[in-house]
Motif scaffolding. Sequence first.
Motif, PDB file in Angstrom:
ATOM      1  N   ARG A 126       2.058   2.713  11.628  1.00  0.00           N
ATOM      2  CA  ARG A 126       2.514   3.979  12.227  1.00  0.00           C
ATOM      3  C   ARG A 126       1.799   4.333  13.526  1.00  0.00           C
ATOM      4  O   ARG A 126       1.826   5.472  13.969  1.00  0.00           O
ATOM      5  N   GLN A 171      -7.899 -12.267   4.783  1.00  0.00           N
ATOM      6  CA  GLN A 171      -6.918 -11.249   5.182  1.00  0.00           C
ATOM      7  C   GLN A 171      -7.652 -10.162   5.968  1.00  0.00           C
ATOM      8  O   GLN A 171      -8.559  -9.526   5.443  1.00  0.00           O
ATOM      9  N   ALA A 182       9.092   0.689   2.581  1.00  0.00           N
ATOM     10  CA  ALA A 182       9.744   1.196   1.380  1.00  0.00           C
ATOM     11  C   ALA A 182      11.260   1.101   1.516  1.00  0.00           C
ATOM     12  O   ALA A 182      11.986   1.343   0.554  1.00  0.00           O
ATOM     13  N   TRP A 216     -13.491  -6.340   0.275  1.00  0.00           N
ATOM     14  CA  TRP A 216     -14.395  -6.113   1.415  1.00  0.00           C
ATOM     15  C   TRP A 216     -15.729  -6.787   1.109  1.00  0.00           C
ATOM     16  O   TRP A 216     -16.140  -6.837  -0.052  1.00  0.00           O
ATOM     17  N   THR A 262       9.783  -4.225  16.374  1.00  0.00           N
ATOM     18  CA  THR A 262       9.053  -4.623  15.160  1.00  0.00           C
ATOM     19  C   THR A 262       9.182  -6.130  14.937  1.00  0.00           C
ATOM     20  O   THR A 262       8.190  -6.812  14.636  1.00  0.00           O
ATOM     21  N   LEU A 278       1.784  -4.076  11.834  1.00  0.00           N
ATOM     22  CA  LEU A 278       2.514  -3.222  12.786  1.00  0.00           C
ATOM     23  C   LEU A 278       1.616  -2.097  13.286  1.00  0.00           C
ATOM     24  O   LEU A 278       2.080  -1.173  13.959  1.00  0.00           O
ATOM     25  N   ILE A 290       1.879  -9.153   6.699  1.00  0.00           N
ATOM     26  CA  ILE A 290       2.312  -8.624   5.391  1.00  0.00           C
ATOM     27  C   ILE A 290       2.773  -7.176   5.575  1.00  0.00           C
ATOM     28  O   ILE A 290       2.184  -6.249   5.022  1.00  0.00           O
ATOM     29  N   PRO A 291       3.860  -6.969   6.368  1.00  0.00           N
ATOM     30  CA  PRO A 291       4.303  -5.599   6.625  1.00  0.00           C
ATOM     31  C   PRO A 291       4.751  -4.904   5.346  1.00  0.00           C
ATOM     32  O   PRO A 291       5.328  -5.539   4.456  1.00  0.00           O
ATOM     33  N   TYR A 323       0.848  -1.190   0.000  1.00  0.00           N
ATOM     34  CA  TYR A 323       0.000   0.000   0.000  1.00  0.00           C
ATOM     35  C   TYR A 323       0.886   1.243   0.000  1.00  0.00           C
ATOM     36  O   TYR A 323       1.842   1.328   0.787  1.00  0.00           O
TER      37      TYR A 323
HETATM   38  P1  NAP Z   1       2.041  -1.834   8.415  1.00  0.00           P
HETATM   39  O1  NAP Z   1       2.714  -2.787   7.509  1.00  0.00           O
HETATM   40  O2  NAP Z   1       1.507  -2.289   9.716  1.00  0.00           O
HETATM   41  O3  NAP Z   1       2.980  -0.584   8.711  1.00  0.00           O
HETATM   42  C1  NAP Z   1       3.620   0.083   7.667  1.00  0.00           C
HETATM   43  C2  NAP Z   1       4.353   1.290   8.265  1.00  0.00           C
HETATM   44  O4  NAP Z   1       5.350   0.835   9.193  1.00  0.00           O
HETATM   45  C3  NAP Z   1       5.052   2.099   7.205  1.00  0.00           C
HETATM   46  O5  NAP Z   1       4.896   3.450   7.573  1.00  0.00           O
HETATM   47  C4  NAP Z   1       6.499   1.671   7.330  1.00  0.00           C
HETATM   48  O6  NAP Z   1       7.373   2.735   7.005  1.00  0.00           O
HETATM   49  C5  NAP Z   1       6.619   1.327   8.802  1.00  0.00           C
HETATM   50  N1  NAP Z   1       7.590   0.252   9.045  1.00  0.00           N
HETATM   51  C6  NAP Z   1       7.677  -0.936   8.415  1.00  0.00           C
HETATM   52  N2  NAP Z   1       8.679  -1.676   8.912  1.00  0.00           N
HETATM   53  C7  NAP Z   1       9.243  -0.946   9.904  1.00  0.00           C
HETATM   54  C8  NAP Z   1      10.324  -1.164  10.796  1.00  0.00           C
HETATM   55  N3  NAP Z   1      11.009  -2.312  10.761  1.00  0.00           N
HETATM   56  N4  NAP Z   1      10.626  -0.181  11.685  1.00  0.00           N
HETATM   57  C9  NAP Z   1       9.924   0.971  11.718  1.00  0.00           C
HETATM   58  N5  NAP Z   1       8.889   1.251  10.895  1.00  0.00           N
HETATM   59  C10 NAP Z   1       8.552   0.287   9.995  1.00  0.00           C
HETATM   60  O7  NAP Z   1       0.816  -1.106   7.670  1.00  0.00           O
HETATM   61  P2  NAP Z   1       0.003  -1.247   6.329  1.00  0.00           P
HETATM   62  O8  NAP Z   1       0.820  -0.828   5.144  1.00  0.00           O
HETATM   63  O9  NAP Z   1      -1.293  -0.559   6.583  1.00  0.00           O
HETATM   64  O10 NAP Z   1      -0.344  -2.808   6.224  1.00  0.00           O
HETATM   65  C11 NAP Z   1       0.475  -3.723   5.517  1.00  0.00           C
HETATM   66  C12 NAP Z   1      -0.187  -4.144   4.217  1.00  0.00           C
HETATM   67  O11 NAP Z   1      -1.461  -4.736   4.459  1.00  0.00           O
HETATM   68  C13 NAP Z   1      -0.514  -2.990   3.249  1.00  0.00           C
HETATM   69  O12 NAP Z   1       0.636  -2.454   2.637  1.00  0.00           O
HETATM   70  C14 NAP Z   1      -1.485  -3.673   2.337  1.00  0.00           C
HETATM   71  O13 NAP Z   1      -0.774  -4.478   1.401  1.00  0.00           O
HETATM   72  C15 NAP Z   1      -2.291  -4.542   3.316  1.00  0.00           C
HETATM   73  N6  NAP Z   1      -3.559  -3.933   3.770  1.00  0.00           N
HETATM   74  C16 NAP Z   1      -4.734  -4.571   3.438  1.00  0.00           C
HETATM   75  C17 NAP Z   1      -5.947  -4.050   3.838  1.00  0.00           C
HETATM   76  C18 NAP Z   1      -7.210  -4.773   3.477  1.00  0.00           C
HETATM   77  O14 NAP Z   1      -8.304  -4.202   3.625  1.00  0.00           O
HETATM   78  N7  NAP Z   1      -7.129  -5.986   3.009  1.00  0.00           N
HETATM   79  C19 NAP Z   1      -6.007  -2.875   4.596  1.00  0.00           C
HETATM   80  C20 NAP Z   1      -4.799  -2.254   4.956  1.00  0.00           C
HETATM   81  C21 NAP Z   1      -3.588  -2.790   4.534  1.00  0.00           C
HETATM   82  P3  NAP Z   1       8.546   2.582   5.879  1.00  0.00           P
HETATM   83  O15 NAP Z   1       7.876   2.205   4.588  1.00  0.00           O
HETATM   84  O16 NAP Z   1       9.156   3.946   5.839  1.00  0.00           O
HETATM   85  O17 NAP Z   1       9.498   1.527   6.387  1.00  0.00           O
END
Ligand code: NAP
Length: 276
Positions: A193, A161, A233, A109, A214, A190, A229-230, A22
């Motif tokens: 943020r 998911q 970037a 959804w 993390t 995670l 699925i973290p 995302y």
């Molecule tokens: P997340 O993976 O929980 O968190 C991503 C955030 O954490 C980004 O800002 C990233 O920044 C930071 N981060 C990642 N690794 C880190 C580390 N080791 N240390 C510090 N910060 C870290 O959030 P998400 O993107 O919402 O969820 C993951 C994936 O789930 C999405 O990308 C998407 O593919 C999927 N998703 C699905 C749905 C659904 O409805 N099915 C909804 C939401 C999300 P940096 O990029 O700067 O590292």
Amino acid sequence: MSIPTLALNNGRALPAIGFGTYNLRGEPGAAAVASAITTGYRLLDTALNYENEGAVGDGIRASGVDREDIIVTSKLPGRFHGHKETFVGFEESRALLGLDYVDLYLIHWPLPKVGKYLDTWRAMIELRDQGLVRSIGVSNFTIEQLTRLADETGVVPAVNQVELHPRFPQAELRAFHTEHGIVTESWSPLGNRSEITAEPVITRIAADHGVTATQAVLRWHVQLGAIPIPKSANPARQRENIDLFSFELDDAEVSAISALESGRLWGGDPDTHEEF
Ligand code: NAP
């Protein structure tokens, strides 16, 4: 790096950790996807609504890793619910990805007020039977909605998911998944943020294992049997997030992290949330 796998109900398998995309768009997005693949991720998560399937496809091609070795997930958005519409939405994703087939295709959804997820599921089954999709599943479905799919079609989703992190461990839904052979994937593992990784319980557990907060949270997902699925970037954080298989939490540590439960972070209740 050897990553364990989880068996799906159709004889296939998924790695125990995947990569979220995302907000990874354009050339930097493609570079981040290519970097994730060379780091070792083999399960990618995108969706038509992320407007980045082109970047994901480009990242796969740039990685130099065989397409056959990569598991690409995409999702059908609400505007394509319905039997005929599902094929149109799928073809849009397939064209944007630039791939012949999609490995795992999910209904993004359930949209119960729209009332078409059952027709949509029947079309997903046809996509699978035509070989255009290898595995079919859903996202953000409740126990009631999962039961309806299985009762009406006889086909149980391979994956659900859902939002899952220490604030929302989803114990009841996970138990249902286990009972019915559905693999759980954790979105926003995670807490995207939020301040989860600053929780003293988590930083203490991480310090005890000599890992980052993390990594402790992602390992908690793995031990719950859910696939996180973290998204990152950043290549260094991508490496950190996949390096989870040389330490183990004990039961008390897993329970202590689960005890941080307070509820959904983003208000995405599957019974009411609508996005198209
Ligand atoms: P997340 O993976 O929980 O968190 C991503 C955030 O954490 C980004 O800002 C990233 O920044 C930071 N981060 C990642 N690794 C880190 C580390 N080791 N240390 C510090 N910060 C870290 O959030 P998400 O993107 O919402 O969820 C993951 C994936 O789930 C999405 O990308 C998407 O593919 C999927 N998703 C699905 C749905 C659904 O409805 N099915 C909804 C939401 C999300 P940096 O990029 O700067 O590292």
